[in-house]
Enzyme design. Structure first.
Site, PDB file in Angstrom:
ATOM      1  N   SER A   6       0.852  -1.189   0.000  1.00 56.03           N
ATOM      2  CA  SER A   6       0.000   0.000   0.000  1.00 56.03           C
ATOM      3  C   SER A   6       0.885   1.235   0.000  1.00 56.03           C
ATOM      4  O   SER A   6       1.644   1.474   0.949  1.00 56.03           O
ATOM      5  CB  SER A   6      -0.893   0.010   1.245  1.00 56.03           C
ATOM      6  OG  SER A   6      -1.524   1.273   1.344  1.00 56.03           O
ATOM      7  N   HIS A  29      -1.295  -1.307  -4.179  1.00 55.33           N
ATOM      8  CA  HIS A  29      -2.569  -0.897  -3.582  1.00 55.33           C
ATOM      9  C   HIS A  29      -2.543   0.613  -3.363  1.00 55.33           C
ATOM     10  O   HIS A  29      -1.629   1.146  -2.742  1.00 55.33           O
ATOM     11  CB  HIS A  29      -2.756  -1.639  -2.257  1.00 55.33           C
ATOM     12  CG  HIS A  29      -4.064  -1.387  -1.586  1.00 55.33           C
ATOM     13  ND1 HIS A  29      -5.221  -2.046  -1.941  1.00 55.33           N
ATOM     14  CD2 HIS A  29      -4.404  -0.549  -0.582  1.00 55.33           C
ATOM     15  CE1 HIS A  29      -6.216  -1.630  -1.169  1.00 55.33           C
ATOM     16  NE2 HIS A  29      -5.755  -0.710  -0.334  1.00 55.33           N
ATOM     17  N   ASP A  31      -4.599   3.833  -2.026  1.00 53.97           N
ATOM     18  CA  ASP A  31      -5.697   4.251  -1.148  1.00 53.97           C
ATOM     19  C   ASP A  31      -6.130   5.672  -1.474  1.00 53.97           C
ATOM     20  O   ASP A  31      -5.341   6.612  -1.367  1.00 53.97           O
ATOM     21  CB  ASP A  31      -5.243   4.202   0.318  1.00 53.97           C
ATOM     22  CG  ASP A  31      -5.133   2.778   0.818  1.00 53.97           C
ATOM     23  OD1 ASP A  31      -6.100   2.019   0.654  1.00 53.97           O
ATOM     24  OD2 ASP A  31      -4.069   2.428   1.372  1.00 53.97           O
ATOM     25  N   MET A  33      -8.753   8.609  -0.445  1.00 49.91           N
ATOM     26  CA  MET A  33      -9.638   9.023   0.659  1.00 49.91           C
ATOM     27  C   MET A  33     -10.069  10.476   0.453  1.00 49.91           C
ATOM     28  O   MET A  33      -9.292  11.305  -0.011  1.00 49.91           O
ATOM     29  CB  MET A  33      -8.890   8.923   1.992  1.00 49.91           C
ATOM     30  CG  MET A  33      -8.268   7.567   2.243  1.00 49.91           C
ATOM     31  SD  MET A  33      -7.560   7.478   3.890  1.00 49.91           S
ATOM     32  CE  MET A  33      -6.653   5.932   3.774  1.00 49.91           C
ATOM     33  N   HIS A  62      -8.295   1.520  -4.249  1.00 52.82           N
ATOM     34  CA  HIS A  62      -9.258   1.354  -3.153  1.00 52.82           C
ATOM     35  C   HIS A  62      -9.898   2.707  -2.871  1.00 52.82           C
ATOM     36  O   HIS A  62      -9.267   3.579  -2.280  1.00 52.82           O
ATOM     37  CB  HIS A  62      -8.488   0.814  -1.935  1.00 52.82           C
ATOM     38  CG  HIS A  62      -9.312   0.639  -0.702  1.00 52.82           C
ATOM     39  ND1 HIS A  62      -8.738   0.417   0.542  1.00 52.82           N
ATOM     40  CD2 HIS A  62     -10.656   0.633  -0.500  1.00 52.82           C
ATOM     41  CE1 HIS A  62      -9.696   0.285   1.439  1.00 52.82           C
ATOM     42  NE2 HIS A  62     -10.868   0.425   0.843  1.00 52.82           N
ATOM     43  N   MET A  64     -12.042   5.055  -0.962  1.00 55.09           N
ATOM     44  CA  MET A  64     -12.749   5.322   0.300  1.00 55.09           C
ATOM     45  C   MET A  64     -13.383   6.701   0.154  1.00 55.09           C
ATOM     46  O   MET A  64     -12.914   7.700   0.707  1.00 55.09           O
ATOM     47  CB  MET A  64     -11.767   5.246   1.479  1.00 55.09           C
ATOM     48  CG  MET A  64     -11.389   3.812   1.828  1.00 55.09           C
ATOM     49  SD  MET A  64      -9.847   3.686   2.753  1.00 55.09           S
ATOM     50  CE  MET A  64      -8.684   3.739   1.402  1.00 55.09           C
ATOM     51  N   MET A 133     -11.663  -5.436   5.093  1.00 45.41           N
ATOM     52  CA  MET A 133     -10.896  -4.482   5.904  1.00 45.41           C
ATOM     53  C   MET A 133     -10.667  -5.076   7.293  1.00 45.41           C
ATOM     54  O   MET A 133     -11.614  -5.450   7.986  1.00 45.41           O
ATOM     55  CB  MET A 133     -11.661  -3.155   6.056  1.00 45.41           C
ATOM     56  CG  MET A 133     -11.818  -2.332   4.790  1.00 45.41           C
ATOM     57  SD  MET A 133     -10.286  -1.812   4.021  1.00 45.41           S
ATOM     58  CE  MET A 133      -9.438  -0.956   5.333  1.00 45.41           C
ATOM     59  N   PHE A 139      -6.496   5.141   7.900  1.00 39.90           N
ATOM     60  CA  PHE A 139      -5.098   5.385   8.246  1.00 39.90           C
ATOM     61  C   PHE A 139      -4.284   4.097   8.149  1.00 39.90           C
ATOM     62  O   PHE A 139      -4.806   3.014   8.448  1.00 39.90           O
ATOM     63  CB  PHE A 139      -4.986   5.940   9.673  1.00 39.90           C
ATOM     64  CG  PHE A 139      -5.702   7.250   9.833  1.00 39.90           C
ATOM     65  CD1 PHE A 139      -5.061   8.442   9.529  1.00 39.90           C
ATOM     66  CD2 PHE A 139      -7.032   7.279  10.227  1.00 39.90           C
ATOM     67  CE1 PHE A 139      -5.739   9.657   9.625  1.00 39.90           C
ATOM     68  CE2 PHE A 139      -7.716   8.491  10.332  1.00 39.90           C
ATOM     69  CZ  PHE A 139      -7.070   9.680  10.033  1.00 39.90           C
ATOM     70  N   GLY A 141      -0.943   1.834   9.520  1.00 40.54           N
ATOM     71  CA  GLY A 141      -0.268   1.627  10.804  1.00 40.54           C
ATOM     72  C   GLY A 141      -1.153   1.222  11.961  1.00 40.54           C
ATOM     73  O   GLY A 141      -0.717   1.261  13.113  1.00 40.54           O
ATOM     74  N   ASP A 171      -6.915  -6.186   3.994  1.00 36.13           N
ATOM     75  CA  ASP A 171      -6.275  -4.864   4.046  1.00 36.13           C
ATOM     76  C   ASP A 171      -6.322  -4.300   5.463  1.00 36.13           C
ATOM     77  O   ASP A 171      -7.400  -4.047   5.999  1.00 36.13           O
ATOM     78  CB  ASP A 171      -7.042  -3.928   3.083  1.00 36.13           C
ATOM     79  CG  ASP A 171      -6.422  -2.545   2.964  1.00 36.13           C
ATOM     80  OD1 ASP A 171      -5.284  -2.341   3.428  1.00 36.13           O
ATOM     81  OD2 ASP A 171      -7.101  -1.669   2.385  1.00 36.13           O
ATOM     82  N   GLY A 172      -5.123  -4.104   6.041  1.00 34.40           N
ATOM     83  CA  GLY A 172      -5.032  -3.424   7.328  1.00 34.40           C
ATOM     84  C   GLY A 172      -4.319  -4.248   8.385  1.00 34.40           C
ATOM     85  O   GLY A 172      -4.725  -5.362   8.691  1.00 34.40           O
ATOM     86  N   GLY A 173      -3.221  -3.713   8.903  1.00 35.87           N
ATOM     87  CA  GLY A 173      -2.521  -4.366  10.009  1.00 35.87           C
ATOM     88  C   GLY A 173      -1.814  -5.656   9.632  1.00 35.87           C
ATOM     89  O   GLY A 173      -1.565  -6.512  10.488  1.00 35.87           O
ATOM     90  N   GLY A 193       1.027  -1.983   4.121  1.00 33.51           N
ATOM     91  CA  GLY A 193       1.614  -0.656   3.964  1.00 33.51           C
ATOM     92  C   GLY A 193       2.789  -0.450   4.885  1.00 33.51           C
ATOM     93  O   GLY A 193       3.957  -0.548   4.479  1.00 33.51           O
TER      94      GLY A 193
HETATM   95  C1  DX5 Z   1      -6.438   1.922   5.421  1.00 32.12           C
HETATM   96  C2  DX5 Z   1      -5.980   1.533   4.058  1.00 32.12           C
HETATM   97  C3  DX5 Z   1      -4.912   0.526   4.011  1.00 32.12           C
HETATM   98  C4  DX5 Z   1      -3.615   0.960   4.649  1.00 32.12           C
HETATM   99  C5  DX5 Z   1      -2.993  -0.263   5.243  1.00 32.12           C
HETATM  100  O1  DX5 Z   1      -7.596   2.665   5.309  1.00 32.12           O
HETATM  101  O2  DX5 Z   1      -7.060   1.026   3.303  1.00 32.12           O
HETATM  102  O3  DX5 Z   1      -4.656   0.102   2.672  1.00 32.12           O
HETATM  103  O4  DX5 Z   1      -2.703   1.535   3.763  1.00 32.12           O
HETATM  104  O5  DX5 Z   1      -1.893   0.118   5.979  1.00 32.12           O
HETATM  105  P1  DX5 Z   1      -1.197  -0.851   7.031  1.00 32.12           P
HETATM  106  O6  DX5 Z   1      -0.699  -2.027   6.263  1.00 32.12           O
HETATM  107  O7  DX5 Z   1      -0.111   0.006   7.604  1.00 32.12           O
HETATM  108  O8  DX5 Z   1      -2.255  -1.224   8.034  1.00 32.12           O
HETATM  109 ZN    ZN Z   2      -6.632   0.166   1.340  1.00 34.04          ZN
END
Ligand code: DX5
Ligand code: ZN
Length: 211
Positions: A6, A29, A31, A33, A62, A64, A133, A139, A141, A171-173, A193
């Site tokens: 990401s 990926h 993002d 927003m 993606h 959002m 998700m 965000f 991290g 996606d996420g963490g 990411g």
């Molecule tokens: C969050 C994003 C993710 C984000 C993941 O809203 O959709 O794609 O970049 O980041 P990490 O891998 O750091 O959780």
């Molecule tokens: Zn994403």
């Protein structure tokens, strides 16, 4: 297992060089927003267009956004290969999926952590991917939410039962440990990411996500 770094966690002041460090990943990926659907702002089609000539990876976009359909054309023109939107943001999900297919890109549906996976059921035979998700969108991290794991398992069962193939993307963490949990549960693609861009050795991190 495919990997999707990401770019949200990349150094935007040297984006091209950052992308050069993650070439072993199959997807990128991206993002997007809008400050409405999520409480953060990122990039728009101009940045996607600027980096497109520097990568032949799948541009996995993606959205959002509160009104994703209004931006489909702009991101397709900028070079997105597939566009994922949140079912919470669209009135007519079937129409939005059909629009993407007519325009020649793949269509993905995403779910916030609290949206039940059953809400996707009517669309599963039409889509190319589901983005589960595992953090609240907005965000990078954040910590992985284990509630995503039963959703991945359920989607895998549906996929086997329906015979229609789609990618289960998480996606996420994602880090070495949570990637293993998602692989076991049935994920096909993992987005990461901060784990990938947080290290100097991106190739190693990509491999740790992959296997
Ligand atoms: C969050 C994003 C993710 C984000 C993941 O809203 O959709 O794609 O970049 O980041 P990490 O891998 O750091 O959780
Ligand atoms: Zn994403």
């Amino acid at each position: 297992m495919r990997v999707a770094p990401s770019i949200l966690s990349a150094d935007f002041s040297r984006l091209k060089e950052e992308l050069d460090t993650v070439k072993s990943a199959e997807w990128l990926h991206i993002d997007i927003m809008d400050g409405h659907f999520v409480p953060n702002l990122t990039i728009g089609p101009a940045v996607v267009k600027a980096v497109r000539p520097h990568s032949d990876q799948v541009f996995d976009t993606h959205l959002m956004l509160a009104d994703p359909e209004a931006y489909f054309d702009a991101f397709i023109k900028a070079g997105s290969d597939q566009i994922t939107f949140h079912i919470e943001a669209v009135a007519d999900v079937v129409e939005a999926i059909d629009t993407l297919h007519e325009k020649g890109v793949k269509a993905g549906l995403s779910l916030k952590p609290k949206t039940p996976v059953a809400d996707l059921h009517p669309y599963l035979d039409k889509i190319d991917l589901v983005l589960v998700m595992s953090v609240e969108p907005g965000f990078g991290g954040q910590s992985f939410m284990e509630e995503a794991l039963p959703k991945i398992r359920e989607l895998k069962e549906w996929k086997a039962a329906s015979g229609h193939d789609f990618d289960i993307v998480v996606d996420g963490g994602i880090n070495k440990k949570t990637a293993a949990l998602c692989r076991e549960a049935g994920a096909d693609v993992l987005v990461a990411g901060s784990f990938i861009f947080g290290s100097e050795d991106r190739e190693k991190r990509i491999e740790e996500v992959r296997s």
